[in-house]
Design an enzyme around this catalytic site. Sequence first.
Site, PDB file in Angstrom:
ATOM      1  N   SER A   1       0.791  -1.231   0.000  1.00 57.77           N
ATOM      2  CA  SER A   1       0.000   0.000   0.000  1.00 57.77           C
ATOM      3  C   SER A   1       0.826   1.286   0.000  1.00 57.77           C
ATOM      4  O   SER A   1       0.392   2.284  -0.589  1.00 57.77           O
ATOM      5  CB  SER A   1      -0.988  -0.003   1.178  1.00 57.77           C
ATOM      6  OG  SER A   1      -0.307  -0.133   2.404  1.00 57.77           O
TER       7      SER A   1
ATOM      8  N   ARG B   1      -7.130  -4.677 -19.684  1.00 59.46           N
ATOM      9  CA  ARG B   1      -7.339  -5.777 -18.750  1.00 59.46           C
ATOM     10  C   ARG B   1      -6.761  -5.440 -17.374  1.00 59.46           C
ATOM     11  O   ARG B   1      -7.092  -6.100 -16.388  1.00 59.46           O
ATOM     12  CB  ARG B   1      -6.690  -7.058 -19.290  1.00 59.46           C
ATOM     13  CG  ARG B   1      -7.361  -7.573 -20.555  1.00 59.46           C
ATOM     14  CD  ARG B   1      -6.630  -8.756 -21.131  1.00 59.46           C
ATOM     15  NE  ARG B   1      -7.234  -9.148 -22.401  1.00 59.46           N
ATOM     16  CZ  ARG B   1      -6.724 -10.085 -23.204  1.00 59.46           C
ATOM     17  NH1 ARG B   1      -5.621 -10.715 -22.858  1.00 59.46           N
ATOM     18  NH2 ARG B   1      -7.326 -10.385 -24.334  1.00 59.46           N
ATOM     19  N   HIS B   2      -5.884  -4.454 -17.339  1.00 56.02           N
ATOM     20  CA  HIS B   2      -5.310  -3.991 -16.075  1.00 56.02           C
ATOM     21  C   HIS B   2      -6.249  -2.921 -15.518  1.00 56.02           C
ATOM     22  O   HIS B   2      -6.330  -1.808 -16.045  1.00 56.02           O
ATOM     23  CB  HIS B   2      -3.915  -3.428 -16.305  1.00 56.02           C
ATOM     24  CG  HIS B   2      -2.963  -4.455 -16.840  1.00 56.02           C
ATOM     25  ND1 HIS B   2      -2.153  -5.225 -16.039  1.00 56.02           N
ATOM     26  CD2 HIS B   2      -2.717  -4.867 -18.114  1.00 56.02           C
ATOM     27  CE1 HIS B   2      -1.445  -6.063 -16.772  1.00 56.02           C
ATOM     28  NE2 HIS B   2      -1.765  -5.854 -18.044  1.00 56.02           N
TER      29      HIS B   2
ATOM     30  N   ASN C   1      -0.776   4.350 -10.333  1.00 55.42           N
ATOM     31  CA  ASN C   1       0.215   4.578  -9.287  1.00 55.42           C
ATOM     32  C   ASN C   1       1.351   3.576  -9.463  1.00 55.42           C
ATOM     33  O   ASN C   1       1.291   2.687 -10.333  1.00 55.42           O
ATOM     34  CB  ASN C   1      -0.412   4.490  -7.887  1.00 55.42           C
ATOM     35  CG  ASN C   1      -1.073   3.147  -7.624  1.00 55.42           C
ATOM     36  OD1 ASN C   1      -0.434   2.097  -7.739  1.00 55.42           O
ATOM     37  ND2 ASN C   1      -2.353   3.169  -7.263  1.00 55.42           N
ATOM     38  N   ALA C   2       2.388   3.704  -8.664  1.00 56.28           N
ATOM     39  CA  ALA C   2       3.575   2.869  -8.855  1.00 56.28           C
ATOM     40  C   ALA C   2       3.273   1.387  -8.646  1.00 56.28           C
ATOM     41  O   ALA C   2       3.825   0.525  -9.340  1.00 56.28           O
ATOM     42  CB  ALA C   2       4.688   3.316  -7.918  1.00 56.28           C
TER      43      ALA C   2
ATOM     44  N   ARG D   1       3.901  -7.431 -18.603  1.00 55.66           N
ATOM     45  CA  ARG D   1       3.961  -6.960 -19.989  1.00 55.66           C
ATOM     46  C   ARG D   1       5.369  -6.665 -20.494  1.00 55.66           C
ATOM     47  O   ARG D   1       5.536  -6.066 -21.559  1.00 55.66           O
ATOM     48  CB  ARG D   1       3.096  -5.710 -20.134  1.00 55.66           C
ATOM     49  CG  ARG D   1       1.628  -5.935 -19.782  1.00 55.66           C
ATOM     50  CD  ARG D   1       0.975  -7.001 -20.641  1.00 55.66           C
ATOM     51  NE  ARG D   1      -0.446  -7.171 -20.309  1.00 55.66           N
ATOM     52  CZ  ARG D   1      -1.280  -7.984 -20.933  1.00 55.66           C
ATOM     53  NH1 ARG D   1      -0.837  -8.716 -21.931  1.00 55.66           N
ATOM     54  NH2 ARG D   1      -2.542  -8.079 -20.558  1.00 55.66           N
TER      55      ARG D   1
END
Length: 230
Positions: free
Chosen positions: A53, A76-77, A173-174, A184
């Site tokens: 988190s 899809r992400h 976000n990271a 990917r």
Amino acid sequence: MTVELVKHSASDTDVLWAARVSTAGEQSLDELGKDPERSRGLINFLMRDRHGSPFEHNSMTFFISAPLFVFREFQRHRAGWSYNEESGRYRQLQPVFYVPDESRKLVQRGRPGKYVFVEGTQAQQELVGRAMTDSYQQAYATYEEMLAAGVAREVARAVLPVGLYSSMYATCNARSLMHFLGLRTQHEQASVPTFPQREIEMVAERMEAHWAELMPLTYDTFNGNGRVAP
């Protein structure tokens, strides 16, 4: 492929103040003015032990131009991502299409989950270029014919192939970007083998380069821990 970082709020200190609030409360904001290099060990601990988190308290927005088939894989992400894409309902789509160059390996060998791509022959390369170009030209001419006859854009677009380029904004976000990169891209430091389509990997590589400049410590620990998202 086009990938531009259009805005961001992302740095290694974002990971540190988010993590230290658990023990320091409001004093964790002191991290904003400190050199994150002094806390490299904490970032590595969070990455290694998959405390994910703290890596979510940042934001990056990319402008991406790529073929439609890339976007369909991209979207899809969903966890930690937001998308807004160019609309074929509200504007005439432009005749920009994807034709792979000679660097794109054309022949797949092996079975799913354990396959490789190898270079095609000159004849295969010529066939791909000719067949794609002919198909694109015919499809776009049909699209324009329907538009000229007064057919709605949202109907006429149905004839266009997935090799058509589209554009979108993608915000993440990271942590969500690390998950994307872990699936990917192929990388020598990855602990889990992946088999991405080359075209989406090209986009991912450009996004990764931007992120590496924004959060170098986080990027190093991502690579050092097998490129597995926390």
